[in-house]
Design a protein around this motif. Structure first.
Motif, mmCIF file in Angstrom:
data_model
loop_
_atom_site.group_PDB
_atom_site.id
_atom_site.type_symbol
_atom_site.label_atom_id
_atom_site.label_comp_id
_atom_site.label_asym_id
_atom_site.label_seq_id
_atom_site.Cartn_x
_atom_site.Cartn_y
_atom_site.Cartn_z
ATOM 1 N N THR A 64 -26.723 4.490 -16.665
ATOM 2 C CA THR A 64 -27.910 5.305 -16.443
ATOM 3 C C THR A 64 -27.793 5.935 -15.057
ATOM 4 N N LEU A 65 -28.586 6.968 -14.832
ATOM 5 C CA LEU A 65 -28.591 7.571 -13.507
ATOM 6 C C LEU A 65 -29.242 6.644 -12.486
ATOM 7 N N ALA A 66 -30.062 5.710 -12.957
ATOM 8 C CA ALA A 66 -30.627 4.720 -12.036
ATOM 9 C C ALA A 66 -29.540 3.782 -11.524
ATOM 10 N N GLU A 67 -28.595 3.448 -12.398
ATOM 11 C CA GLU A 67 -27.490 2.575 -12.008
ATOM 12 C C GLU A 67 -26.479 3.308 -11.139
ATOM 13 N N ARG A 68 -26.292 4.584 -11.426
ATOM 14 C CA ARG A 68 -25.328 5.381 -10.664
ATOM 15 C C ARG A 68 -25.969 6.694 -10.236
ATOM 16 N N PRO A 69 -26.859 6.658 -9.235
ATOM 17 C CA PRO A 69 -27.518 7.890 -8.794
ATOM 18 C C PRO A 69 -26.548 8.938 -8.266
ATOM 19 N N ASP A 70 -25.364 8.513 -7.853
ATOM 20 C CA ASP A 70 -24.369 9.463 -7.370
ATOM 21 C C ASP A 70 -23.872 10.385 -8.483
ATOM 22 N N ARG A 71 -24.165 10.051 -9.728
ATOM 23 C CA ARG A 71 -23.730 10.876 -10.857
ATOM 24 C C ARG A 71 -24.790 11.886 -11.291
ATOM 25 N N THR A 72 -25.886 11.954 -10.568
ATOM 26 C CA THR A 72 -26.939 12.902 -10.919
ATOM 27 C C THR A 72 -26.420 14.339 -10.908
ATOM 28 N N ALA B 33 -35.240 13.416 -12.888
ATOM 29 C CA ALA B 33 -35.151 12.789 -11.566
ATOM 30 C C ALA B 33 -36.197 11.688 -11.403
ATOM 31 N N PRO C 130 -34.827 8.163 -13.804
ATOM 32 C CA PRO C 130 -33.367 8.102 -13.924
ATOM 33 C C PRO C 130 -32.862 7.002 -14.854
ATOM 34 N N GLN C 131 -33.689 5.991 -15.073
ATOM 35 C CA GLN C 131 -33.272 4.905 -15.958
ATOM 36 C C GLN C 131 -33.245 5.320 -17.422
#
Length: 251
Positions: free
Chosen positions: A10-18, A48, A51-52
């Motif tokens: 998820t984007l919560a787990e990997r915010p750098d992948r947003t 945004a 993100p989860q």
């Protein structure tokens, strides 16, 4: 099918992948579909905010974006809204906190990776993610992959089309049904795009000089041209599917 070559978070787990959410350039998508005003105004901010709820798949070998599936929490109130995609966005934006329901809204796979089951894998993981977040069902205003080839066929009839083995004729509907989803209803005005005739000419290469329905490339149904007012409006119907999650079926 083996998906060991993919990493999905998820984007919560990997915010750098947003930033990878904008990495999917799909030349097969009709240009006008990027101009739904509700989506343009709300979708990026809602992704945004939650993100989860967005799954991002990357290739382990090189870190390239491979696919993405976005879901959002919303409040269905009394049944699934006829406004489909746009209605989910408006509901999600209007609630200060997470709604009790969850809808899949957008899924894409990099064009060179299509046909390898990635979309089904992402849908499976989206089901699991929704259940882990406490939801008992995942719904989706589904945009059938090949409906644009039959723009004058009512969506109810199109959804009912079957292959000899009894599975849905449309590939994306088939993926949903194989994952345990069932067709519930048509969302008759899931997305609405209105623009001047000049914009429509730019988007489609068509003259847009005659009043009435105009079949547009990539449209699931015709747009309605109104030369007197110098506008045309495209109202797209989607198919509501429901995935019940409380049974524990995650296939």
């Amino acid at each position: 099918m083996d998906f060991a070559w993919l990493e999905v978070t998820t984007l919560a787990e990997r915010p750098d992948r947003t930033a990878l959410t904008s990495a999917f350039d799909d030349p097969t998508v009709a240009p006008f579909l990027y101009h739904d005003p509700i989506s343009a105004a709300l979708f990026p901010a809602l992704v945004a905010r939650h993100p989860q709820y967005t799954l991002m798949a990357v290739e382990k070998e090189n870190g390239r974006a491979a696919g993405m599936l976005c879901t959002l929490p919303f409040t269905a109130a009394e049944g699934l809204p006829p406004g489909g995609y746009d209605a989910v966005l408006l509901s999600a934006a209007g609630a200060p906190e997470r709604g009790p329901d969850v809808s899949a809204l957008f899924a894409t796979v990099r064009p060179d990776l299509r046909g390898r089951g990635v979309s089904g894998h992402l849908l499976d993981l989206a089901r699991r993610n929704a259940a882990a977040l406490g939801h008992t069902a995942l719904v989706a205003p589904v945009r059938p992959t090949h409906k644009h080839e039959h723009p004058r066929v009512p969506l109810e009839q199109y959804v009912a089309r079957r292959r000899p083995d009894g599975t849905a004729q449309d590939p994306w509907l088939r993926v949903h049904e194989r994952a345990g989803g069932r067709f519930v209803a048509v969302a008759p005005h899931s997305m609405t795009i209105t623009a001047t005739l000049e914009r429509w000419r730019e988007w489609t290469g068509l003259p847009f000089d005659t009043a009435g329905p105009v079949v547009v490339p990539g449209g699931l149904n015709p747009a309605l041209c109104d030369p007197e007012r110098d506008i045309a409006t495209y109202v797209e119907a989607n198919a509501w599917y429901r995935h019940d999650l409380q049974t524990g079926r995650q296939s």
